[in-house]
Motif scaffolding. Structure first.
Motif, PDB file in Angstrom:
ATOM      1  N   ILE A  50      -2.272  10.988  11.114  1.00  0.00           N
ATOM      2  CA  ILE A  50      -2.834  11.815  10.046  1.00  0.00           C
ATOM      3  C   ILE A  50      -3.423  10.898   8.983  1.00  0.00           C
ATOM      4  N   TYR A  51      -4.674  11.141   8.626  1.00  0.00           N
ATOM      5  CA  TYR A  51      -5.372  10.278   7.674  1.00  0.00           C
ATOM      6  C   TYR A  51      -5.766  11.075   6.436  1.00  0.00           C
ATOM      7  N   VAL A  52      -5.496  10.477   5.270  1.00  0.00           N
ATOM      8  CA  VAL A  52      -5.950  11.055   4.012  1.00  0.00           C
ATOM      9  C   VAL A  52      -6.432   9.915   3.124  1.00  0.00           C
ATOM     10  N   GLU A  53      -7.140  10.281   2.070  1.00  0.00           N
ATOM     11  CA  GLU A  53      -7.479   9.309   1.034  1.00  0.00           C
ATOM     12  C   GLU A  53      -6.753   9.715  -0.239  1.00  0.00           C
ATOM     13  N   THR A 109      -5.695   5.288  -4.714  1.00  0.00           N
ATOM     14  CA  THR A 109      -7.034   4.792  -4.380  1.00  0.00           C
ATOM     15  C   THR A 109      -7.012   4.034  -3.052  1.00  0.00           C
ATOM     16  N   SER A 110      -6.518   4.689  -2.048  1.00  0.00           N
ATOM     17  CA  SER A 110      -6.310   4.055  -0.741  1.00  0.00           C
ATOM     18  C   SER A 110      -6.603   5.021   0.394  1.00  0.00           C
ATOM     19  N   PHE A 111      -6.698   4.459   1.593  1.00  0.00           N
ATOM     20  CA  PHE A 111      -6.641   5.244   2.826  1.00  0.00           C
ATOM     21  C   PHE A 111      -5.186   5.193   3.292  1.00  0.00           C
ATOM     22  N   LEU A 112      -4.634   6.336   3.618  1.00  0.00           N
ATOM     23  CA  LEU A 112      -3.250   6.385   4.093  1.00  0.00           C
ATOM     24  C   LEU A 112      -3.210   6.962   5.505  1.00  0.00           C
ATOM     25  N   ALA A 113      -2.336   6.408   6.335  1.00  0.00           N
ATOM     26  CA  ALA A 113      -2.142   6.919   7.696  1.00  0.00           C
ATOM     27  C   ALA A 113      -0.674   7.260   7.870  1.00  0.00           C
ATOM     28  N   PHE A 114      -0.404   8.469   8.290  1.00  0.00           N
ATOM     29  CA  PHE A 114       0.967   8.925   8.525  1.00  0.00           C
ATOM     30  C   PHE A 114       1.131   9.308   9.992  1.00  0.00           C
ATOM     31  N   THR A 115       2.348   9.185  10.458  1.00  0.00           N
ATOM     32  CA  THR A 115       2.734   9.835  11.704  1.00  0.00           C
ATOM     33  C   THR A 115       3.704  10.949  11.369  1.00  0.00           C
ATOM     34  N   PHE A 116       3.748  11.931  12.258  1.00  0.00           N
ATOM     35  CA  PHE A 116       4.674  13.044  12.059  1.00  0.00           C
ATOM     36  C   PHE A 116       5.426  13.275  13.357  1.00  0.00           C
ATOM     37  N   SER A 117       6.720  13.068  13.287  1.00  0.00           N
ATOM     38  CA  SER A 117       7.545  13.330  14.462  1.00  0.00           C
ATOM     39  C   SER A 117       8.972  13.581  13.993  1.00  0.00           C
ATOM     40  N   TYR A 164      -4.836   1.169   3.735  1.00  0.00           N
ATOM     41  CA  TYR A 164      -5.838   0.209   3.289  1.00  0.00           C
ATOM     42  C   TYR A 164      -6.145   0.502   1.829  1.00  0.00           C
ATOM     43  N   THR A 165      -6.053  -0.529   0.999  1.00  0.00           N
ATOM     44  CA  THR A 165      -6.387  -0.401  -0.418  1.00  0.00           C
ATOM     45  C   THR A 165      -7.527  -1.347  -0.741  1.00  0.00           C
ATOM     46  N   PRO A 166      -8.638  -0.852  -1.230  1.00  0.00           N
ATOM     47  CA  PRO A 166      -9.723  -1.764  -1.624  1.00  0.00           C
ATOM     48  C   PRO A 166      -9.221  -2.781  -2.646  1.00  0.00           C
ATOM     49  N   SER A 167      -9.718  -3.996  -2.526  1.00  0.00           N
ATOM     50  CA  SER A 167      -9.227  -5.061  -3.406  1.00  0.00           C
ATOM     51  C   SER A 167      -9.592  -4.815  -4.865  1.00  0.00           C
ATOM     52  N   ARG A 174     -19.385   3.333  -2.075  1.00  0.00           N
ATOM     53  CA  ARG A 174     -19.277   2.458  -0.904  1.00  0.00           C
ATOM     54  C   ARG A 174     -18.691   3.238   0.260  1.00  0.00           C
ATOM     55  N   PHE A 175     -18.843   2.658   1.458  1.00  0.00           N
ATOM     56  CA  PHE A 175     -18.229   3.233   2.652  1.00  0.00           C
ATOM     57  C   PHE A 175     -17.400   2.169   3.350  1.00  0.00           C
ATOM     58  N   PHE A 176     -16.343   2.626   3.994  1.00  0.00           N
ATOM     59  CA  PHE A 176     -15.376   1.720   4.610  1.00  0.00           C
ATOM     60  C   PHE A 176     -15.204   2.109   6.064  1.00  0.00           C
ATOM     61  N   LEU A 177     -15.304   1.116   6.926  1.00  0.00           N
ATOM     62  CA  LEU A 177     -15.074   1.319   8.358  1.00  0.00           C
ATOM     63  C   LEU A 177     -13.733   0.676   8.675  1.00  0.00           C
ATOM     64  N   LEU A 178     -12.809   1.474   9.183  1.00  0.00           N
ATOM     65  CA  LEU A 178     -11.449   0.994   9.410  1.00  0.00           C
ATOM     66  C   LEU A 178     -11.070   1.128  10.876  1.00  0.00           C
ATOM     67  N   ASP A 179     -10.280   0.177  11.340  1.00  0.00           N
ATOM     68  CA  ASP A 179      -9.748   0.190  12.703  1.00  0.00           C
ATOM     69  C   ASP A 179      -8.356   0.817  12.638  1.00  0.00           C
ATOM     70  N   SER A 180      -8.136   1.880  13.372  1.00  0.00           N
ATOM     71  CA  SER A 180      -6.841   2.545  13.305  1.00  0.00           C
ATOM     72  C   SER A 180      -5.702   1.628  13.724  1.00  0.00           C
ATOM     73  N   ARG A 181      -5.985   0.588  14.452  1.00  0.00           N
ATOM     74  CA  ARG A 181      -4.902  -0.329  14.863  1.00  0.00           C
ATOM     75  C   ARG A 181      -4.352  -1.080  13.655  1.00  0.00           C
ATOM     76  N   SER A 182      -5.202  -1.354  12.687  1.00  0.00           N
ATOM     77  CA  SER A 182      -4.772  -2.060  11.482  1.00  0.00           C
ATOM     78  C   SER A 182      -5.837  -1.802  10.419  1.00  0.00           C
ATOM     79  N   MET A 183      -5.573  -0.800   9.606  1.00  0.00           N
ATOM     80  CA  MET A 183      -6.652  -0.307   8.744  1.00  0.00           C
ATOM     81  C   MET A 183      -7.100  -1.351   7.723  1.00  0.00           C
ATOM     82  N   GLY A 184      -6.148  -2.094   7.205  1.00  0.00           N
ATOM     83  CA  GLY A 184      -6.494  -3.054   6.161  1.00  0.00           C
ATOM     84  C   GLY A 184      -6.079  -4.470   6.491  1.00  0.00           C
TER      85      GLY A 184
END
Lengths: 522, 518
Positions: free
Chosen positions: B249-252, B267-275, B285-288, B323-333
């Motif tokens: 699950i991805y949110v900003e 001010t980040s991209f967050l990835a959650f799992t739900f189980s 991922y947090t922009p510097s 700006r736009f950010f391209l992230l890899d789900s394997r390691s967003m930041g």
């Protein structure tokens, strides 16, 4: 002698004050609304958290500079950039640093060093030795907006904020309406004696100007503000204005003006009067005394706010001395209302604000030994702060060499040109005293020191042969934590330093605004 | 052995099962931005193409009794095919309104099929009025969701303004079961519902109603409600959480104090799992320059778009900064959580103005016939970079299109085209080589420089202009169609749905429009 010397200097063309409308006076991060921080002239940025003696090394650095106007003539007019953060205009949120030039107010983005707005005033230049000089400015403290606050369901709706006042109904001094993001004001006193008001976020005119000073061409020496009353001091006989302290009441629609004239006694009020507890404090220089007119040369005089009646005074005993042009600071120590001020012969005094000089008006609570050698053309200021352990400190800029009898617990080297000195305020044998704590390294024409989270920002202004340098010192020991390099290319002149949000600002005599501090990536 | 091979193949296919389940049957639009990955790509469109988009016309419009709340009116429509109604099988356009009304319109005729007023269920009584200002209103704010085809019995899930989730029968709007408290307090400003494998997701932004900003999940089988912790800054964007092909699950997140050690990730991209009935933070991922972004309110505020790339999910998001950010789900930041695959230069918003000149809402993503992955985004002002194709000055912004490309060993976003000027472009939709874009017409400025203070919702409404629908060539951005003056009102933070040659959206004045090809 001092008066003649000052008369040869350039005098302000425009005396301007950007002045507060709101009664709320919190000190939000980045806020520096009045010269030397507040009406009491504490010189203490209470809200700073990023600066500390542990963060300065490796992080504090030159950030940017911007040339605001052509080379200004050196004058007796003090100037200091002021800070107004978290403003909002149609271009978004802005954090502003404001500075007054000869006839223009400049508002610069304090993070980016780019011009946001500027306002020029078409006022004829004063002639003769009173011509030319920077503006004095005050800005409205920010409203505290709790962005995280949300009303719980079921809780009654708060009353809506008053709507913005229509442009045609505005007048100087009134609240602008519009809630937390409503206009904040800036008052400008121009050389024709008129008081203007600008919208702080845009520089637009807020309301019609009103007459404040009775004569044109007066040289305003610093501004201050409390309880919707604006104060300025005029000096040097410019424009036929007497040496006097002036007050204008912005609450009354006819803007009544009161004054305290010193009948030829000079006013040592570079930053304007020090205000505290409904009282204005002035340092007077040399001149003829007059009991009938309640004029006391070489004294600290207390006047009632608003109507400027003499309430009290302190005159050091003896003859043949002159108080230096050092702005005092008002503070509270263990419920005692105190004033730290210049004493005679280069000393510093602690005065009880409830009875400045005791029953005979000559008795200070405490007097230090002579600290500095009196220097002509010198100016300075005092600073007060309290550390995390609750210790109260008083600092002062010393424009000359230290006196031989001045002994400090920590000395950071010989100071042949000038220095910053620090005292602890302590109780000894039931009396409040100043114990000498440290003296700084050598500084050429030091500006009044500023303190933020345990560090002192000290500007060595330099002179025509020596560029200014900015230092950061450990406020507990005076040890040097940072020294600027060659970034500052010329000297500063009667320039104060403002500090907010991990930035320090000052100007050099050529109208260049500098920012040093701990930057962030944009 | 054959069983092992079979199971292995199923394992490999399973992550893509969500997308596969959507590929069968008639074209539909069952959730905000088309699917859980929020790519706004109508894969089954066949009626409208670049060749005939110029023939798009207004098919029908219907005026409803929808009551606005502040600037809020309709949510993005849903389009559901093969609905068994009392009068036969129909394709329904379902639109949720701000005052807890749900409208189901026959997508062919424009006639009302049914209408439902969601009853107040919270113990706290409803408040009179529309709420204060335009940030926290008393509106229904989450686009509903319909069970995708192939995932069991289909229901319409609607989250009402009191925080209660309603499960409605799609055919007639009747309640299939009692409403469930999903958001702990009313008026929590929740965003678009997402539904994956029987679990509904939403999130809340801006702390409205005293509701903690969190991701919320509702398991439709166990009936449990779970929220993420700790609370964050406002969670965005309007389309709700995006869910990757592996269920992440991805949110900003928006403005808030930042403290990574305490899990406060503003001010980040967050990835959650739900189980096992709980959320776990998987990555972020947090922009510097996040401190600067927070200082000037230039935070992340879009629903990112997720798409498969080289065997895993990539995502693209943006915000008010421009700006736009391209992230890899394997390691967003990356290891330091500050190193994305690609961080664009400043595309827009030279003035660093939080109000309008960056990107709001959500994005779109699609793959063309050559296999090139595209990402599209709305933006609110002039751009700072050169696009290969552009169509005049864009003082108000428009749609931006990028390609995902490999260059110098890196995966990057390359600007390709920039649309004509649009007043407040809403998130675009891609269908069969055509990009559909709404110039929403909303007056988005917040600061009243003339009188002081902020514009009220009423003042912003008065200053808004009617919306326009555009159809653009998806490869070049060239304008193929404009609705001209046919739309009489604006829309605020809403979107359009496309299915079966129909383009459907609702406007502030309560009108639901359908454009398309007859």
């Amino acid at each position: 002698m001092i008066k003649n010397m000052l008369g040869r200097s350039n005098v302000l063309l425009l005396a301007c004050a950007i002045l507060s409308l709101a009664q709320a006076r919190g000190q939000a991060a980045g806020n520096w609304p009045l010269p030397h921080s507040d009406a009491e002239h504490s010189g203490w940025q209470k809200a700073e958290t990023k600066f500390s003696k542990d963060t300065i090394a490796g992080q504090f650095k030159f950030l940017w500079k911007i040339k605001l106007e052509r080379k200004a003539k050196d004058s007796v007019a003090f100037s200091e950039p002021l800070l107004a953060p978290r403003l909002i205009n149609a271009e978004g949120f802005k954090d502003l640093v404001l500075w007054g030039g000869k006839d223009t107010i400049y508002a610069v983005d304090s993070e980016l060093g780019t011009m946001v707005w500027q306002k020029h005033f078409d006022v004829p230049a004063a002639k003769g030795s009173c011509g030319g000089g920077p503006l004095e400015i005050l800005v409205e403290p920010p409203r505290i907006i709790n962005f995280g606050a949300r009303r719980a369901p079921g809780a009654p709706l708060p009353p809506p904020p008053p709507p913005p006042v229509a442009a045609g109904s505005r007048r100087l001094g009134m609240a602008a309406g519009g809630g937390g993001f409503g206009f904040r004001g800036a008052y400008i006193l121009t050389g024709d004696g008129y008081l203007h008001e600008q919208v702080l976020s845009t520089g637009a005119d807020f309301a019609p100007a009103v007459k404040f000073l009775p004569v044109a061409g007066a040289a305003s020496n610093g501004l201050n503000f409390a309880a919707n009353v604006l104060y300025t001091a005029t000096n040097h006989g410019c424009g036929s204005a007497p040496d006097a302290l002036w007050a204008v009441d912005l609450d009354a629609t006819d803007y009544p003006v009161t004054s305290y004239a010193t009948k030829g006694v000079s006013l040592q009020a570079s930053m304007g009067p020090t205000l505290a507890g409904g009282t204005a404090y002035l340092v007077t220089g040399s001149g003829p005394a007059s009991e009938a007119d309640q004029v006391y040369p070489n004294s600290i005089v207390a006047l009632s706010a608003r109507d400027l009646k003499v309430k009290d005074w302190y005159t050091p005993s003896g003859d043949g001395f002159a108080l230096e042009n050092v702005s005092p600071v008002a503070f509270i120590y263990k419920q005692q209302e105190l004033l730290a001020a210049p004493g005679k012969d280069g000393s510093f005094v602690l005065l009880d604000r409830k009875s400045l000089g005791g029953a005979d008006h000559h008795t200070a609570l405490f007097q230090t030994p002579g600290i500095s050698r009196t220097r002509t053309n010198g100016w300075g200021g005092m600073t007060q702060w309290q550390d995390a352990d609750g210790n109260s400190w008083v600092l002062a800029s010393v424009p000359g060499s230290l006196a031989a009898e001045a002994k400090f617990e920590n000395s950071n080297g010989a100071a042949t040109h000038g220095s910053i000195v620090a005292f602890k305020v302590v109780e000894q044998d039931g009396k409040v005293v100043l114990t000498p704590a440290w003296s700084s390294r050598d500084l050429v024409n030091p500006a009044p020191p500023v303190v933020a989270n345990g560090v002192v920002i000290a500007l060595s202004e330099g002179d025509k042969k020596t560029p200014a340098k900015l230092y950061v010192l450990d406020a507990a020991t005076g040890k040097e934590l940072y020294a600027s390099g060659s970034e500052i290319t010329t000297y500063a002149h009667m320039s104060g330093v403002s500090v907010g949000d991990a930035h320090a600002f000052f100007t050099t005599h050529d109208g260049t605004l500098y920012s040093f501090g701990i930057g962030i990536e944009h | 052995m054959r069983r092992l091979i079979f199971l292995g193949l199923c394992f490999l296919c399973f992550p893509w099962a969500i997308a596969a389940a959507q590929s069968g049957g008639a074209p539909e639009w069952t959730t905000d931005s088309s699917n859980p990955q929020r790519d706004a790509w109508q894969r089954k469109e066949t009626k409208i193409s670049p060749a005939n988009a110029g023939n798009i016309q207004l098919l029908w419009k219907i005026k409803t009794d929808n009551k606005t709340m502040g600037m809020q009116s309709f949510r993005e429509p849903l389009i559901v095919a093969d609905v068994h109604t009392a009068s036969g099988n129909k394709t329904l356009a379902i639109v949720a309104g701000s005052a807890d009304d749900v409208y189901a319109i026959d997508a062919d005729t424009g006639l009302r099929a049914w209408q439902k007023k969601l009853k107040w269920s919270a113990a706290t009584p409803p408040e009179a009025g529309e709420g204060r200002g335009f940030i926290c209103t008393n509106a229904l704010s989450a686009t509903p969701v319909v069970t995708p085809t192939g995932e069991g019995e289909r229901f319409l899930y609607v989250l009402a303004s009191d925080g209660y989730l309603h499960t409605l029968n799609v055919s007639d709007g009747t309640e299939n079961e009692a409403p469930v408290e999903l958001i702990p307090k009313p008026y929590g400003k929740d965003y678009g519902l997402n539904l994956v494998k029987g679990v509904l997701y939403t999130m809340t932004g801006q702390g409205c109603g005293g509701v903690a900003n969190a991701v919320y999940a509702y398991d439709t089988v166990s009936k449990k409600v779970i929220s993420s912790s700790p609370p964050q800054g406002g969670l965005w964007g309007v389309a709700g959480p995006a869910i990757g092909n592996d269920g992440t699950i991805y949110v900003e997140s928006g403005d808030h104090p930042y403290d990574a050690k305490a899990g406060l990730l503003s001010t980040s991209f967050l990835a959650f799992t739900f189980s096992n009935d709980s959320f776990a933070l998987k990555d972020y991922y947090t922009p510097s320059n996040h401190e600067w972004l927070t200082k000037r309110d230039l935070d992340m505020d879009t629903t990112p778009v997720v798409f498969p790339y080289n065997g895993r999910d990539f995502l693209v998001g943006g915000g008010k900064e421009g700006r736009f950010f391209l992230l890899d789900s394997r390691s967003m930041g990356g290891a330091d959580h500050e190193t994305p695959l690609f961080r664009s230069e400043l595309i827009s918003n030279a003035n660093m103005n939080f109000q309008t000149q960056g990107t709001w809402g959500s994005l779109a993503g699609w793959k063309d016939e050559s296999g090139t992955q595209w990402v599209l985004a709305p933006n609110g002002g002039p751009t700072l970079v050169k696009f290969r194709h552009s169509y005049g000055a864009t003082p108000n912004g428009g749609i931006l299109a990028f390609q995902v490309r490999e260059s110098g060993g890196r995966t990057i976003l390359v600007p390709v085209w920039q649309s004509r000027d649009m007043v407040t472009a809403e998130p675009p939709v891609v269908a069969n080589g055509v990009v559909f874009a709404l110039a929403g017409g909303e007056f988005t400025w917040q600061t009243n420089d003339t009188e002081g203070g902020l514009f009220t919702a009423e003042q912003r409404i008065q200053r808004s202009v009617p919306a326009k629908l555009y159809a653009l060539d998806a490869l070049t951005g060239k304008e193929l169609y404009s609705s001209g003056n046919q739309i009489s009102s604006f829309l605020h933070q809403s979107g359009l749905a496309v299915a079966g040659g129909r383009v459907i959206f609702g406007t502030f004045d309560g009108t639901i429009y359908c454009f398309g090809i007859k």
